[in-house]
Write a protein that holds these residues in place. Structure first.
Motif, short mmCIF file in Angstrom:
data_model
loop_
_atom_site.label_atom_id
_atom_site.label_comp_id
_atom_site.label_asym_id
_atom_site.label_seq_id
_atom_site.Cartn_x
_atom_site.Cartn_y
_atom_site.Cartn_z
N GLN A 7 0.99 -1.64 0.14
CA GLN A 7 0.17 0.14 0.07
C GLN A 7 0.61 0.97 0.49
OE1 GLN A 7 -3.41 -0.42 -0.38
NE2 GLN A 7 -3.15 1.86 -0.87
N LEU A 8 2.11 0.88 0.43
CA LEU A 8 3.05 2.52 1.01
C LEU A 8 3.16 2.28 -0.81
CD1 LEU A 8 4.86 1.68 4.28
CD2 LEU A 8 3.07 3.44 3.49
N VAL A 9 3.81 1.79 -1.15
CA VAL A 9 4.28 1.25 -2.53
C VAL A 9 3.60 1.86 -3.24
CG1 VAL A 9 5.57 0.30 -4.84
CG2 VAL A 9 6.58 0.44 -2.03
N LEU A 10 2.03 1.77 -3.79
CA LEU A 10 1.05 1.91 -4.40
C LEU A 10 0.50 3.07 -4.59
CD1 LEU A 10 -0.77 0.98 -6.41
CD2 LEU A 10 -2.59 0.89 -4.82
N PHE A 16 2.48 10.11 -7.21
CA PHE A 16 3.48 10.76 -7.79
C PHE A 16 3.39 10.73 -9.33
CE2 PHE A 16 6.16 10.80 -4.06
CZ PHE A 16 6.70 12.04 -4.70
N ASP A 17 2.72 9.63 -9.88
CA ASP A 17 1.53 9.45 -10.76
C ASP A 17 3.20 9.13 -11.88
OD1 ASP A 17 -0.60 9.31 -12.69
OD2 ASP A 17 -0.39 11.43 -12.94
N ARG A 18 4.13 8.84 -12.28
CA ARG A 18 4.75 8.59 -12.91
C ARG A 18 5.57 7.35 -12.43
NH1 ARG A 18 9.83 10.02 -11.22
NH2 ARG A 18 10.01 11.37 -8.70
N PRO A 19 6.61 7.03 -13.82
CA PRO A 19 7.24 5.25 -13.88
C PRO A 19 8.53 5.89 -12.60
CG PRO A 19 6.58 6.36 -15.63
CD PRO A 19 6.01 7.40 -15.34
N MET A 20 8.37 4.99 -11.08
CA MET A 20 9.61 5.44 -10.68
C MET A 20 10.37 3.94 -10.48
SD MET A 20 6.97 6.98 -7.69
CE MET A 20 8.77 8.14 -7.11
N GLY A 21 11.45 3.69 -9.88
CA GLY A 21 12.33 3.18 -10.11
C GLY A 21 12.60 3.07 -8.31
N ALA A 22 12.90 1.14 -8.23
CA ALA A 22 12.97 0.65 -6.86
C ALA A 22 13.25 1.78 -5.48
CB ALA A 22 13.27 -0.44 -6.46
N TYR A 23 14.31 1.79 -6.43
CA TYR A 23 16.17 3.02 -5.46
C TYR A 23 15.40 4.21 -4.98
CZ TYR A 23 18.78 -1.11 -4.82
OH TYR A 23 20.15 -1.54 -4.53
N GLU A 24 14.83 4.23 -5.69
CA GLU A 24 13.72 6.55 -5.34
C GLU A 24 12.38 6.18 -4.63
OE1 GLU A 24 11.88 9.83 -8.40
OE2 GLU A 24 12.53 8.05 -9.48
N LEU A 25 12.11 4.70 -4.94
CA LEU A 25 10.52 4.84 -4.49
C LEU A 25 11.24 4.48 -1.68
CD1 LEU A 25 8.77 2.34 -6.23
CD2 LEU A 25 8.41 4.08 -4.74
N ALA A 43 7.00 -5.94 -2.40
CA ALA A 43 5.97 -4.85 -2.92
C ALA A 43 5.27 -4.86 -4.37
CB ALA A 43 5.95 -4.25 -2.66
N LEU A 44 6.86 -4.14 -4.82
CA LEU A 44 5.98 -4.44 -6.44
C LEU A 44 6.13 -5.90 -7.31
CD1 LEU A 44 8.93 -1.53 -7.64
CD2 LEU A 44 7.07 -1.60 -7.89
N ASP A 45 6.54 -6.37 -6.93
CA ASP A 45 6.64 -8.00 -7.19
C ASP A 45 4.24 -8.14 -6.71
OD1 ASP A 45 8.25 -8.25 -8.89
OD2 ASP A 45 9.37 -9.57 -6.80
N GLN A 46 4.56 -7.92 -5.95
CA GLN A 46 3.36 -8.75 -5.50
C GLN A 46 1.65 -7.88 -5.94
OE1 GLN A 46 2.20 -11.06 -3.41
NE2 GLN A 46 -0.14 -10.46 -4.09
N LEU A 47 2.21 -6.39 -6.28
CA LEU A 47 1.49 -5.17 -6.92
C LEU A 47 0.80 -6.11 -8.45
CD1 LEU A 47 2.60 -1.97 -5.33
CD2 LEU A 47 0.45 -3.41 -4.87
N ILE A 48 2.56 -5.99 -9.19
CA ILE A 48 2.09 -6.53 -10.20
C ILE A 48 1.98 -7.46 -10.24
CG2 ILE A 48 3.84 -7.69 -11.94
CD1 ILE A 48 6.38 -5.37 -11.83
N GLU A 49 1.52 -8.81 -9.93
CA GLU A 49 1.34 -10.21 -10.23
C GLU A 49 -0.41 -9.52 -9.61
OE1 GLU A 49 0.53 -13.64 -6.82
OE2 GLU A 49 2.63 -12.82 -7.32
N GLU A 50 -1.04 -8.67 -8.46
CA GLU A 50 -2.15 -8.87 -8.70
C GLU A 50 -2.59 -7.32 -9.87
OE1 GLU A 50 -3.03 -7.02 -4.40
OE2 GLU A 50 -1.84 -8.73 -3.91
#
Length: 56
Positions: A7-10, A16-25, A43-50
């Motif tokens: 949820q924090l990542v999402l 920010f409504d733009r692509p972001m990398g893991a280290y920026e996040l 977190a990103l992997d789970q959000l992608i899977e969902e």
């Protein structure tokens, strides 16, 4: 239903409504308790899977 880290990542991606990398996040979310790149990647992997975010 996303977990806390997902949820924090999402929320950050939505705010920010733009692509972001893991280290920026990670830089944005350290104050929220996320300390490891692995936490962001999981977190990103789970959000992608969902289907809530996609990789570009």
């Amino acid at each position: 239903m996303p977990g806390r880290n997902q949820q924090l990542v999402l929320d950050a991606l939505t705010r920010f409504d733009r692509p972001m990398g893991a280290y920026e996040l990670l830089g944005l979310l350290r104050q929220e308790g996320l300390r490891s790149p692995l936490q962001i990647y999981r977190a990103l992997d789970q959000l992608i899977e969902e289907g809530l975010v996609h990789r570009i």
